[in-house]
Motif scaffolding. Structure first.
Motif, PDB file in Angstrom:
ATOM      1  N   ILE A 173       4.733  -5.232  -4.283  1.00  0.00           N
ATOM      2  CA  ILE A 173       3.525  -4.975  -3.487  1.00  0.00           C
ATOM      3  C   ILE A 173       3.560  -5.786  -2.201  1.00  0.00           C
ATOM      4  CG2 ILE A 173       1.022  -5.298  -3.415  1.00  0.00           C
ATOM      5  CD1 ILE A 173       1.036  -4.731  -6.473  1.00  0.00           C
ATOM      6  N   ARG A 232       4.047   3.282  -1.545  1.00  0.00           N
ATOM      7  CA  ARG A 232       5.363   2.666  -1.316  1.00  0.00           C
ATOM      8  C   ARG A 232       5.965   2.097  -2.598  1.00  0.00           C
ATOM      9  NH1 ARG A 232       7.153   1.519   4.153  1.00  0.00           N
ATOM     10  NH2 ARG A 232       6.034   3.041   5.439  1.00  0.00           N
ATOM     11  N   LEU A 255       5.118  -2.548   5.973  1.00  0.00           N
ATOM     12  CA  LEU A 255       4.115  -1.766   6.682  1.00  0.00           C
ATOM     13  C   LEU A 255       3.568  -2.518   7.895  1.00  0.00           C
ATOM     14  CD1 LEU A 255       2.184  -0.249   3.650  1.00  0.00           C
ATOM     15  CD2 LEU A 255       3.419   1.044   5.400  1.00  0.00           C
ATOM     16  N   LYS A 285      -7.562  -5.159   0.685  1.00  0.00           N
ATOM     17  CA  LYS A 285      -6.499  -5.328   1.678  1.00  0.00           C
ATOM     18  C   LYS A 285      -6.479  -6.742   2.252  1.00  0.00           C
ATOM     19  CE  LYS A 285      -5.633  -3.692   6.400  1.00  0.00           C
ATOM     20  NZ  LYS A 285      -5.899  -2.606   7.364  1.00  0.00           N
ATOM     21  N   GLU A 290      -1.588   3.391   0.883  1.00  0.00           N
ATOM     22  CA  GLU A 290      -0.224   3.488   1.392  1.00  0.00           C
ATOM     23  C   GLU A 290       0.688   2.489   0.688  1.00  0.00           C
ATOM     24  OE1 GLU A 290       2.994   4.920   3.338  1.00  0.00           O
ATOM     25  OE2 GLU A 290       0.947   5.772   3.260  1.00  0.00           O
ATOM     26  N   VAL A 291       0.189   1.290   0.423  1.00  0.00           N
ATOM     27  CA  VAL A 291       0.989   0.306  -0.309  1.00  0.00           C
ATOM     28  C   VAL A 291       1.313   0.831  -1.705  1.00  0.00           C
ATOM     29  CG1 VAL A 291       1.021  -2.006  -1.319  1.00  0.00           C
ATOM     30  CG2 VAL A 291       0.095  -1.666   0.978  1.00  0.00           C
ATOM     31  N   VAL A 331      -1.552  -0.753   7.162  1.00  0.00           N
ATOM     32  CA  VAL A 331      -1.688  -1.240   5.789  1.00  0.00           C
ATOM     33  C   VAL A 331      -2.992  -0.734   5.181  1.00  0.00           C
ATOM     34  CG1 VAL A 331      -1.838  -3.267   4.298  1.00  0.00           C
ATOM     35  CG2 VAL A 331      -0.371  -3.317   6.319  1.00  0.00           C
ATOM     36  N   LEU A 361      -2.923  -1.103  -8.228  1.00  0.00           N
ATOM     37  CA  LEU A 361      -2.848  -2.098  -7.165  1.00  0.00           C
ATOM     38  C   LEU A 361      -4.070  -3.024  -7.195  1.00  0.00           C
ATOM     39  CD1 LEU A 361      -0.548  -2.214  -5.053  1.00  0.00           C
ATOM     40  CD2 LEU A 361      -2.167  -1.322  -3.392  1.00  0.00           C
ATOM     41  N   ALA A 408       6.228  -4.379   0.206  1.00  0.00           N
ATOM     42  CA  ALA A 408       5.792  -3.135   0.839  1.00  0.00           C
ATOM     43  C   ALA A 408       4.754  -3.418   1.915  1.00  0.00           C
ATOM     44  CB  ALA A 408       5.214  -2.189  -0.212  1.00  0.00           C
ATOM     45  N   THR A 409       3.868  -4.360   1.654  1.00  0.00           N
ATOM     46  CA  THR A 409       2.853  -4.722   2.651  1.00  0.00           C
ATOM     47  C   THR A 409       3.494  -5.307   3.889  1.00  0.00           C
ATOM     48  OG1 THR A 409       1.299  -5.204   0.855  1.00  0.00           O
ATOM     49  CG2 THR A 409       0.766  -6.086   3.028  1.00  0.00           C
ATOM     50  N   LEU A 454      -4.809  -9.081  -0.072  1.00  0.00           N
ATOM     51  CA  LEU A 454      -3.388  -8.793  -0.123  1.00  0.00           C
ATOM     52  C   LEU A 454      -2.649  -9.427   1.059  1.00  0.00           C
ATOM     53  CD1 LEU A 454      -0.885  -7.359  -1.145  1.00  0.00           C
ATOM     54  CD2 LEU A 454      -1.756  -5.225  -0.184  1.00  0.00           C
TER      55      LEU A 454
END
Length: 226
Positions: A18, A42, A25, A57, A38-39, A34, A50, A21-22, A60
Motif C-alpha cells: 500500500i 494498484r 502515485l 488518505k 486508486e491505491v 492519490v 485498505l 503504491a501510494t 496514509l
C-alpha cells in the motif's frame, strides 16, 4: 488472541504494498493522483480492505512520510565511525547518494515533492538521530568543529550542516531528475560526479587540506573494496 505469525507477515506485506503504491502515485501525479480507490486498485485489493489499514488518505500519506524518513535516518546510524568525524562525514555523503540511486521514488517523494513532510511528530523525535537525519548531520558537523577539523571561520553549525546537505542533495537530485536535461547535457557518470562533489566539499571545509586528502583517499579506497 494475538494474530498468527503468518497473518502478521501478510498484514505487513500488504501494508508495504500500500505504501509503495501510494509513493508511486505521488511521484507520477502528485497528491491529486492519490485516492484510496486508486491505491486499492494498484495493490489489487478492495477499498474496504485498505480502510482496515488506514482510515483515510491523509493518514496514509502521513505514514508514508514517517516510514520513509525514519528508514532514511537509519541508514546513517549503521555507518562505521572508524577514522573520526571527517571519515564519517565522507561515508555519510556516499550513503546519501546510494539511497538516492537505489530508491529514486523514495528520494523523489521525500525531497522533490511538496507532499512529503519531514516534520517529526514530537519534540523527542525531532532530537532523535534515528528519526531525523538532519540531527545526525548537525551532530557530526559539531563534533568536527569541536575537534578543530573544520576551517576556523566556520563557526555556525547549522550553516555548515545545511550547506553540506545542499551540496549532496544537488548531486542526488540532478541524477533523479536528469531525464529533463539529458537531451542537451552530456552527463558524466554518477560515480564521477559523486566522488568529485565529496572531494570538493571536504577540501573546502576542512582546516587541513592534507588531512582531508588522506581521509578522502582512505574512504574512497574503502568504498572500492567494500
Amino acid at each position: 488472541m494475538s494474530p498468527s505469525p503468518r497473518r502478521e507477515r501478510e498484514k505487513n506485506e500488504l501494508r508495504e504494498k500500500i505504501l509503495a503504491a501510494t509513493r508511486t502515485l505521488l511521484v507520477e501525479g502528485g497528491i491529486e493522483a492519490v485516492t484510496m480507490r486508486e491505491v486499492a486498485k494498484r495493490v489489487e485489493y478492495s477499498p474496504a480492505a485498505l480502510y482496515q489499514h488506514f482510515p483515510d488518505k491523509e493518514a496514509l500519506v502521513h505514514e508514508l512520510c514517517r516510514t520513509d524518513f525514519a528508514d532514511f535516518a537509519a541508514v546513517f546510524l549503521q555507518l562505521s565511525r572508524e577514522g573520526g568525524p571527517l571519515a564519517l562525514l565522507c561515508r555519510t555523503g556516499f550513503a546519501y547518494f546510494r539511497f538516492a540511486r537505489e530508491f529514486p521514488e523514495h528520494y523523489h517523494f521525500m525531497f522533490l515533492s511538496q507532499q512529503a513532510s519531514a516534520q517529526p511528530e514530537s519534540d523527542e523525535d525531532r532530537e532523535d538521530p534515528a528519526q531525523n537525519a538532519y540531527v545526525f548531520l548537525r551532530y557530526l558537523i559539531a563534533e568536527a568543529m569541536a575537534h578543530e577539523l573544520l576551517r576556523e571561520d566556520l563557526t555556525d553549525v547549522d550553516v555548515v550542516a545545511q550547506t553540506v546537505w545542499a551540496a549532496v542533495h544537488g548531486v542526488a537530485a540532478l541524477d533523479v531528475c536528469r531525464r529533463d536535461t539529458e537531451a542537451w547535457v552530456e552527463f558524466r557518470s554518477f560515480d564521477e560526479r559523486a566522488r568529485e562533489s565529496i572531494r570538493t566539499l571536504m577540501m573546502g571545509i576542512s582546516r587541513s587540506r592534507e588531512q582531508a586528502r588522506a581521509v578522502i583517499d582512505s574512504v574512497f579506497e574503502e568504498l572500492e573494496h567494500g
